[in-house]
Design an enzyme around this catalytic site. Structure first.
Site, PDB file in Angstrom:
ATOM      1  N   GLY A  11       0.854  -1.235   0.159  1.00  0.00           N
ATOM      2  CA  GLY A  11      -0.116  -0.012   0.084  1.00  0.00           C
ATOM      3  C   GLY A  11       0.873   1.258  -0.107  1.00  0.00           C
ATOM      4  O   GLY A  11       0.366   2.275  -0.373  1.00  0.00           O
ATOM      5  N   SER A  12       1.978   1.143   0.367  1.00  0.00           N
ATOM      6  CA  SER A  12       2.981   2.187   0.487  1.00  0.00           C
ATOM      7  C   SER A  12       3.760   2.306  -0.941  1.00  0.00           C
ATOM      8  O   SER A  12       4.278   1.314  -1.394  1.00  0.00           O
ATOM      9  CB  SER A  12       3.939   1.930   1.559  1.00  0.00           C
ATOM     10  OG  SER A  12       5.335   2.456   1.066  1.00  0.00           O
ATOM     11  N   THR A  13       3.571   3.555  -1.630  1.00  0.00           N
ATOM     12  CA  THR A  13       4.379   3.401  -2.902  1.00  0.00           C
ATOM     13  C   THR A  13       5.855   3.499  -2.918  1.00  0.00           C
ATOM     14  O   THR A  13       6.567   2.784  -3.826  1.00  0.00           O
ATOM     15  CB  THR A  13       3.874   4.860  -3.584  1.00  0.00           C
ATOM     16  OG1 THR A  13       4.275   5.729  -2.628  1.00  0.00           O
ATOM     17  CG2 THR A  13       2.426   4.911  -3.760  1.00  0.00           C
TER      18      THR A  13
END
Lengths: 199, 199
Positions: A11-13
């Site tokens: 979910g973290s880019t």
């Protein structure tokens, strides 16, 4: 062998860059890396930390920056990827199950490829099932287990452990109690693991 | 000679590292750097971007990260420095006046030393006067001019120009329309200025 805790969250880019870079960098450095998925959304909400929502200039920059950095590292990506993802908790519950069973790293890389190369949102059933297939895991039983209270609790516990280690965002690296935040601090963390300071 | 716009704001903590590193890096790279103070507080407030207020874990990390990076670069500092600063606009209005008169860079470095080495808050009259003294400028007339509507307007115009260039935080570097944010992107910006990509 020196050890790094690699705290990341599907979910973290920016975690994408570390996930793709770590295998080579770690083996070059003779550092052992413990992959620790956690729920960054819980942590950031608790800490009143909103990275990109409602910030169009910063969001546009984030994608451009990741694009430049991916090019620098020779990592393939079609950007921007769908963001934010829907079921962040479930994706990380699957990854955490996989860490216990030995397929967590490969699953994570496969899922990020589906998200960042094929453009399928990483919290969706489609992406999770396809990533499990590519990892040679049967999606149905894994997704069922990942939704059970034990898997939910396991991610919550890891998330509390992340916060206890000082983590406030992803990706983060912890080496002998020293915290490094962001893919751009990965080299510093490796340096800390090897020689105890940043070179 | 390739040119970089260096957007910084007295009051920004990470700008300290760039302000101290730029003179050597720029001359080694044969890149010309235009120092452009602006009001980062206005920009961040407008963009709903709160970097550290109410975020103790992230704030503690920020100081530790700057400490490690300063050590890496051989830059002296006594941290944490007083933060946030009081009169951010006035400090940058003085710096902008100085840019027009040829003493802006030196004033900025002197003021950051007073803030980060001597621990005197950079927006205070004490710090501004001492920095002007060290820059061989008479504090009273400069501070008077820096408070006049023309100086206030000049900083507002520069701040609008920063936003128009895509800037959402400090320090930022703009090279041929390409934006780089953060002291840790300074090398990337220099590389972009020289060869048109990030190496």
């Amino acid at each position: 062998m020196p050890e790094i805790d690699f705290w990341y969250s599907i979910g973290s880019t920016y975690s994408f860059l570390s996930i793709m870079r770590l295998p080579d960098l770690a083996s070059e450095s003779d550092v052992s890396v413990r992959w620790r998925p956690f729920n960054v959304r819980t942590v950031m909400t608790e800490q009143n930390n909103i990275p990109f929502a409602g910030k169009p200039a910063k969001s546009a920059y984030m994608w451009r920056d990741i694009e430049r950095r991916a090019a620098k590292y020779g990592i393939h990506a079609n950007l921007p990827a769908p963001y934010p993802i829907s079921d962040l908790a479930l994706a990380n519950q699957v990854a955490l199950l996989g860490m216990g069973a030995g397929w967590g790293e490969l699953f994570t890389r496969n899922l990020y490829r589906i998200w960042f190369e094929d453009g399928v949102e990483a919290g969706s059933e489609t992406a999770l099932s396809e990533a499990l297939h590519r990892t040679e895991q049967d999606p149905l039983p894994v997704l069922t287990r990942a939704r059970e209270p034990e898997a939910v609790r396991a991610l919550e516990e890891e998330t509390r452990a992340a916060v206890a280690a000082g983590v406030f965002g992803a990706p983060s690296f912890v080496v002998n109690g020293e915290l490094f935040w962001g893919d751009d601090r990965l080299e510093d963390a490796l340096s800390w693991a090897k020689v105890g300071h940043v070179v």
